[in-house]
Design a protein around this motif. Sequence first.
Motif, PDB file in Angstrom:
ATOM      1  N   MET A   1       0.852  -1.161   0.000  1.00  0.00           N
ATOM      2  CA  MET A   1       0.000   0.000   0.000  1.00  0.00           C
ATOM      3  C   MET A   1       0.900   1.227   0.000  1.00  0.00           C
ATOM      4  N   SER A   2       0.534   2.198  -0.811  1.00  0.00           N
ATOM      5  CA  SER A   2       1.354   3.398  -0.908  1.00  0.00           C
ATOM      6  C   SER A   2       1.220   4.247   0.355  1.00  0.00           C
ATOM      7  N   TRP A   6      -2.096   5.180   2.662  1.00  0.00           N
ATOM      8  CA  TRP A   6      -2.005   4.913   4.106  1.00  0.00           C
ATOM      9  C   TRP A   6      -2.414   6.141   4.906  1.00  0.00           C
ATOM     10  N   GLY A  69       3.025   1.893  10.782  1.00  0.00           N
ATOM     11  CA  GLY A  69       3.025   1.744   9.330  1.00  0.00           C
ATOM     12  C   GLY A  69       3.928   2.726   8.627  1.00  0.00           C
ATOM     13  N   SER A  74       5.875  -2.899   5.800  1.00  0.00           N
ATOM     14  CA  SER A  74       5.293  -4.239   5.706  1.00  0.00           C
ATOM     15  C   SER A  74       4.062  -4.385   6.600  1.00  0.00           C
ATOM     16  N   ARG A  76       1.684  -2.255   6.825  1.00  0.00           N
ATOM     17  CA  ARG A  76       0.527  -1.651   6.166  1.00  0.00           C
ATOM     18  C   ARG A  76      -0.403  -2.714   5.598  1.00  0.00           C
ATOM     19  N   CYS A  77       0.131  -3.812   5.158  1.00  0.00           N
ATOM     20  CA  CYS A  77      -0.702  -4.896   4.626  1.00  0.00           C
ATOM     21  C   CYS A  77      -1.446  -5.603   5.748  1.00  0.00           C
ATOM     22  N   TRP A  78      -0.819  -5.732   6.898  1.00  0.00           N
ATOM     23  CA  TRP A  78      -1.422  -6.459   8.007  1.00  0.00           C
ATOM     24  C   TRP A  78      -2.632  -5.734   8.579  1.00  0.00           C
ATOM     25  N   HIS A  80      -4.729  -3.234   7.204  1.00  0.00           N
ATOM     26  CA  HIS A  80      -5.895  -3.043   6.357  1.00  0.00           C
ATOM     27  C   HIS A  80      -6.160  -4.213   5.418  1.00  0.00           C
ATOM     28  N   GLY A  81      -5.309  -5.190   5.405  1.00  0.00           N
ATOM     29  CA  GLY A  81      -5.543  -6.382   4.611  1.00  0.00           C
ATOM     30  C   GLY A  81      -5.338  -6.193   3.108  1.00  0.00           C
ATOM     31  N   ALA A  82      -4.755  -5.092   2.697  1.00  0.00           N
ATOM     32  CA  ALA A  82      -4.507  -4.847   1.271  1.00  0.00           C
ATOM     33  C   ALA A  82      -3.032  -4.527   1.079  1.00  0.00           C
ATOM     34  N   CYS A  83      -2.434  -5.148   0.096  1.00  0.00           N
ATOM     35  CA  CYS A  83      -1.020  -4.894  -0.207  1.00  0.00           C
ATOM     36  C   CYS A  83      -0.870  -4.214  -1.547  1.00  0.00           C
TER      37      CYS A  83
END
Length: 83
Positions: A1-2, A6, A69, A74, A76-78, A80-83
């Motif tokens: 995620m950018s 974020w 974040g 890394s 950031r994916c955890w 919000h669930g989006a990478c």
Amino acid sequence: MSLTLWIVLHAAQALLWLWVLRWGGADYLEGTFLSGFIFNNFAPRWNAEGLRMAALILLVFCAITFVAGLFFPSLRCWVHGAC
């Protein structure tokens, strides 16, 4: 995620929690079905003070995950669930 996404997502979350906490959102949501979507299934039974307390706890958690974040991309994916 950018980083920009974020920041935008966390700003939106913080505005929601501040609305509930400071700008009359708790009074508006008290006893409504909508509070169950925002907080949890038991929220319609809560009074305005309980909604404010939950908003404060979630605002603190939001701030912690935002800072984490920023320094650890890394995570950031955890959150919000989006990478």
